[in-house]
Design an enzyme around this catalytic site. Structure first.
Site, PDB file in Angstrom:
ATOM      1  CE  LYS A  13      -2.053  -1.287   4.021  1.00  0.00           C
ATOM      2  NZ  LYS A  13      -1.342  -2.503   4.115  1.00  0.00           N
ATOM      3  NE  ARG A  88      -4.481  -1.523  10.018  1.00  0.00           N
ATOM      4  CZ  ARG A  88      -3.270  -0.797   9.611  1.00  0.00           C
ATOM      5  NH1 ARG A  88      -3.472   0.208   9.335  1.00  0.00           N
ATOM      6  NH2 ARG A  88      -1.985  -1.397   9.476  1.00  0.00           N
ATOM      7  NE  ARG A 127       7.447  -2.438   6.209  1.00  0.00           N
ATOM      8  CZ  ARG A 127       5.887  -2.297   6.382  1.00  0.00           C
ATOM      9  NH1 ARG A 127       5.420  -1.942   5.347  1.00  0.00           N
ATOM     10  NH2 ARG A 127       5.609  -2.814   7.505  1.00  0.00           N
ATOM     11  NE  ARG A 161       6.245  -0.181  10.294  1.00  0.00           N
ATOM     12  CZ  ARG A 161       5.023  -0.433   9.927  1.00  0.00           C
ATOM     13  NH1 ARG A 161       4.655   0.204   8.533  1.00  0.00           N
ATOM     14  NH2 ARG A 161       4.012  -0.904  10.335  1.00  0.00           N
ATOM     15  NE  ARG A 172       2.330  -4.871  11.497  1.00  0.00           N
ATOM     16  CZ  ARG A 172       3.428  -4.529  10.851  1.00  0.00           C
ATOM     17  NH1 ARG A 172       4.518  -5.162  11.336  1.00  0.00           N
ATOM     18  NH2 ARG A 172       3.289  -3.763   9.792  1.00  0.00           N
TER      19      ARG A 172
HETATM   20  P1  ADP Z   1       2.219  -2.025   3.077  1.00  0.00           P
HETATM   21  O1  ADP Z   1       2.110  -0.387   3.116  1.00  0.00           O
HETATM   22  O2  ADP Z   1       1.181  -2.604   2.556  1.00  0.00           O
HETATM   23  O3  ADP Z   1       2.427  -2.596   4.754  1.00  0.00           O
HETATM   24  P2  ADP Z   1       4.902  -1.514   1.656  1.00  0.00           P
HETATM   25  O4  ADP Z   1       4.381  -0.764   0.362  1.00  0.00           O
HETATM   26  O5  ADP Z   1       5.677  -0.870   2.787  1.00  0.00           O
HETATM   27  O6  ADP Z   1       3.721  -2.153   2.430  1.00  0.00           O
HETATM   28  O7  ADP Z   1       5.528  -3.040   1.214  1.00  0.00           O
HETATM   29  C1  ADP Z   1       6.334  -3.794   2.095  1.00  0.00           C
HETATM   30  C2  ADP Z   1       7.622  -4.104   1.646  1.00  0.00           C
HETATM   31  O8  ADP Z   1       7.603  -5.140   0.233  1.00  0.00           O
HETATM   32  C3  ADP Z   1       8.506  -3.077   1.320  1.00  0.00           C
HETATM   33  O9  ADP Z   1       9.803  -3.320   1.551  1.00  0.00           O
HETATM   34  C4  ADP Z   1       8.376  -2.975  -0.365  1.00  0.00           C
HETATM   35  O10 ADP Z   1       9.506  -2.626  -1.002  1.00  0.00           O
HETATM   36  C5  ADP Z   1       8.007  -4.262  -0.679  1.00  0.00           C
HETATM   37  N1  ADP Z   1       7.282  -4.515  -1.862  1.00  0.00           N
HETATM   38  C6  ADP Z   1       6.082  -3.721  -2.018  1.00  0.00           C
HETATM   39  N2  ADP Z   1       5.337  -4.074  -3.200  1.00  0.00           N
HETATM   40  C7  ADP Z   1       6.130  -5.167  -3.613  1.00  0.00           C
HETATM   41  C8  ADP Z   1       5.711  -6.011  -4.750  1.00  0.00           C
HETATM   42  N3  ADP Z   1       4.808  -5.863  -5.542  1.00  0.00           N
HETATM   43  N4  ADP Z   1       6.794  -7.174  -4.780  1.00  0.00           N
HETATM   44  C9  ADP Z   1       7.908  -7.277  -3.859  1.00  0.00           C
HETATM   45  N5  ADP Z   1       8.020  -6.447  -3.096  1.00  0.00           N
HETATM   46  C10 ADP Z   1       7.223  -5.360  -2.855  1.00  0.00           C
HETATM   47  P1  AMP Z   2       0.949   0.339   9.470  1.00  0.00           P
HETATM   48  O1  AMP Z   2       1.893   1.505   9.208  1.00  0.00           O
HETATM   49  O2  AMP Z   2      -0.497   0.864   8.537  1.00  0.00           O
HETATM   50  O3  AMP Z   2       1.252  -0.998   8.940  1.00  0.00           O
HETATM   51  O4  AMP Z   2       0.379   0.641  10.702  1.00  0.00           O
HETATM   52  C1  AMP Z   2       1.281   0.218  11.870  1.00  0.00           C
HETATM   53  C2  AMP Z   2       0.237   0.219  13.111  1.00  0.00           C
HETATM   54  O5  AMP Z   2      -0.179   1.431  13.619  1.00  0.00           O
HETATM   55  C3  AMP Z   2      -0.948  -0.926  13.252  1.00  0.00           C
HETATM   56  O6  AMP Z   2      -0.432  -2.320  13.356  1.00  0.00           O
HETATM   57  C4  AMP Z   2      -1.963  -0.497  14.118  1.00  0.00           C
HETATM   58  O7  AMP Z   2      -1.312  -0.599  15.554  1.00  0.00           O
HETATM   59  C5  AMP Z   2      -1.830   1.120  13.928  1.00  0.00           C
HETATM   60  N1  AMP Z   2      -2.720   1.700  12.892  1.00  0.00           N
HETATM   61  C6  AMP Z   2      -2.201   2.056  11.773  1.00  0.00           C
HETATM   62  N2  AMP Z   2      -3.372   2.578  11.176  1.00  0.00           N
HETATM   63  C7  AMP Z   2      -4.556   2.282  11.787  1.00  0.00           C
HETATM   64  C8  AMP Z   2      -5.781   2.054  11.787  1.00  0.00           C
HETATM   65  N3  AMP Z   2      -6.644   2.524  10.883  1.00  0.00           N
HETATM   66  N4  AMP Z   2      -6.626   1.473  12.793  1.00  0.00           N
HETATM   67  C9  AMP Z   2      -6.058   1.078  13.977  1.00  0.00           C
HETATM   68  N5  AMP Z   2      -4.594   1.100  14.008  1.00  0.00           N
HETATM   69  C10 AMP Z   2      -3.890   1.678  13.149  1.00  0.00           C
END
Ligand code: ADP
Ligand code: AMP
Length: 216
Positions: A13, A88, A127, A161, A172
């Site tokens: 995302k 969410r 990541r 993170r 999660r």
């Molecule tokens: P989200 O925001 O949904 O938690 P991220 O965009 O941070 O996910 O992506 C998680 C990890 O996977 C990052 O390190 C990113 O570089 C990698 N990633 C994202 N999209 C892809 C993809 N289509 N194929 C492989 N790796 C990806």
């Molecule tokens: P994310 O960066 O989206 O992976 O979110 C990291 C953490 O933030 C999650 O595991 C939750 O603890 C909190 N969080 C982020 N967005 C939300 C949401 N919309 N509702 C509840 N918790 C959230």
């Protein structure tokens, strides 16, 4: 245009939202990023959210809907928004409707990034982001062009993170399955949901999303 990117942790995302920001001048609103900033700054919201985030559980609906409303109020009405990590829960989805309506906005698309759960642990544990500008990378799938140097700003400082560890990722994912996945049918029934193969390469996923946004 206002869109939601929906998918489990690690679905891509944030990666896709930053591409859309660069390509379309839309603004990414990530509740995760906002909460991490609040934790770092030690604000009252951050103090409440810290332990919950470290455990991989969900922060309260009131807190996240509150920060989304505040963030939208800072944007010009014509700026397009990408919601990343919000809503969410079903309660958050309802709040978002009110938040948008109250500001003269409407939801145009909900895009689900469909991924195999097995791949997510590898995505999340690999990541990392640039300490200075926040650009996202991956140990295997998206390395900086010059090792150890951010493509965007040239910084050599990176961070990971605290919740990107295997144990927290499992929690999660369970939260996603129990509380977030059930909102997909709500958007499907409203004719807003489109599904994209999130297992494809980053560029291919981007092209699929662009096609949805460009379709009439
Ligand atoms: P989200 O925001 O949904 O938690 P991220 O965009 O941070 O996910 O992506 C998680 C990890 O996977 C990052 O390190 C990113 O570089 C990698 N990633 C994202 N999209 C892809 C993809 N289509 N194929 C492989 N790796 C990806
Ligand atoms: P994310 O960066 O989206 O992976 O979110 C990291 C953490 O933030 C999650 O595991 C939750 O603890 C909190 N969080 C982020 N967005 C939300 C949401 N919309 N509702 C509840 N918790 C959230």
């Amino acid at each position: 245009m206002n869109i939601i990117l929906l998918g489990p942790p690690g679905a891509g995302k944030g990666t896709q939202a930053s591409r859309l920001q660069e390509e379309r001048g839309m603004v990414q609103l990530s509740t995760g990023d906002m909460l991490r900033a609040a934790v770092k700054d030690g604000t009252p919201v951050g103090l409440q959210a810290k332990a919950v985030m470290e455990a991989g559980e969900l922060v309260s609906d009131e807190i996240v809907s509150g920060i989304i409303g505040e963030a939208l109020d800072k944007l010009p009405a014509e700026t397009g928004v990408i919601f990343d990590g919000y809503p969410r829960t079903a309660a958050q989805a309802e709040s978002l409707d009110d938040i948008l309506t109250g500001r003269g906005r409407k939801l145009d698309h909900v895009i689900e990034l469909a991924v195999d759960e097995d791949a997510l642990v590898e995505r999340i544990t690999g990541r990392f982001t640039c300490e200075k500008c926040g650009a996202g990378y991956h140990d295997t799938f998206k390395q900086p062009k010059v090792a150890g140097t951010c493509d965007q700003c040239g910084s050599t400082e990176f961070k990971r993170r605290p919740d990107d560890n295997e144990e927290t990722v499992r929690t999660r994912m369970a939260e996603y399955r129990a509380k977030t996945a059930p909102i997909l049918p709500i958007y499907e029934a409203r004719g807003l949901l489109q599904r994209v193969d999130g297992m494809a390469d980053i560029d291919v996923v981007n092209t699929s999303i662009e096609a949805i946004l460009d379709a009439k």
